[in-house]
Scaffold this active site. Structure first.
Site: not given
Length: 262
Positions: A251, A152, A7, A150
């Site tokens: 990231h 999350n 990311n 990513d």
DNA sequence: ATGGCATGCTGTGCATGA
């Protein structure tokens, strides 16, 4: 063969760092998220100059956006989740060739969700449900499949710097973890956990509060492999080096190494 | 307890991220 996810938090800002990282880490496939860039402004030539003839981007203005670059052109490209109407550019799926046959690569920027109970959180769970259906169908057609990006979501307490204090908050809820478990139950596994890893290894650190210096981070970037790829997995590591540079992405890249016969 | 930092936009503060 090396495959990476990163990311980049604005490719406009991070392009010099991404190019520098690729020179040091000449991976075969790089999947990026949070481009914050429209396709017309994607720096295709910069990647071609580095030897990547496959350049597929799925951007939008200001937010989101994903891109996959590879040594040869990607095939059978799918943007977002078919049947799920979404104004946000979050998923890019394509096929690349490898020494062990075609690989289906799903590059995804999972919804953040902001706060449990919010509209954004409901969108996150809805998006996750539809992703599950999409991945299930892709796996039936493509046994060698990589789902990375990513996410999350922290898969479990080991993936958070403060699992007790942050219990139940965003990235730490039972609903998010259950959605990740149901993705894994389709026949995928977390490449990172196939190897002994140092405790408190994370892939994201808050820009604020000296998050990186204090290693107050989360592991929310993943490379999941289908079971058919298990014999080929040789390594998975998170590269913290770019996070130490001035003006870094929040990231770090995650890199997997695959080898072996078909 | 709060805010802390970074990015993009046509902005000169706000929305978003995680």
């Amino acid at each position: 063969m090396k495959i990476a996810t990163w990311n980049v938090n604005s490719l406009n800002v991070r392009l010099p760092q991404v190019k520098g990282w690729l020179e040091q880490n000449p991976v075969d496939v790089l999947c990026m998220q949070e481009l914050k860039l429209v396709d017309e402004r994607f720096p295709r030539q910069d990647f071609e100059d580095l030897g990547y003839q496959g350049v597929d981007s799925f951007g939008q203005p200001t937010y989101n956006g994903v891109a996959t670059i590879s040594r040869a052109a990607g095939r059978d490209v799918v943007r977002n989740i078919p049947g799920f109407d979404d104004a946000q550019s979050r998923v890019l799926t394509l096929t690349v060739s490898s020494e062990f046959g075609d690989l289906r690569i799903i590059n995804a920027y999972f919804v953040n969700g902001q706060e449990p109970g919010s509209d954004k959180f409901r969108y996150k769970l809805d998006w996750l449900r539809h992703l599950h259906g999409f991945v299930a169908g892709e796996l039936r057609q493509h046994p060698r499949l990589v789902l990375l990006g990513d996410f999350n979501i922290t898969a479990d307490d080991r993936d958070s710097w403060d699992p007790v204090g942050l219990k139940g908050t965003i990235h730490h809820t039972d609903e998010e973890r259950e959605a990740l478990r149901s993705l894994l139950a389709l026949g995928l596994f977390d490449s990172f956990r196939q190897f002994e890893q140092p405790e408190k290894t994370f892939s994201w650190w808050d820009y604020r509060m000296l998050g990186f210096q204090k290693n107050r981070g989360l592991r929310i970037d993943y490379v999941l492999l289908s079971d058919a790829l298990r014999p080929m997995l040789r390594a998975c590591h998170i590269d913290r080096a770019p996070r130490k540079l001035p003006k870094p992405s929040d990231h770090a890249p995650v890199v997997v190494t695959l080898e072996g016969a078909a």
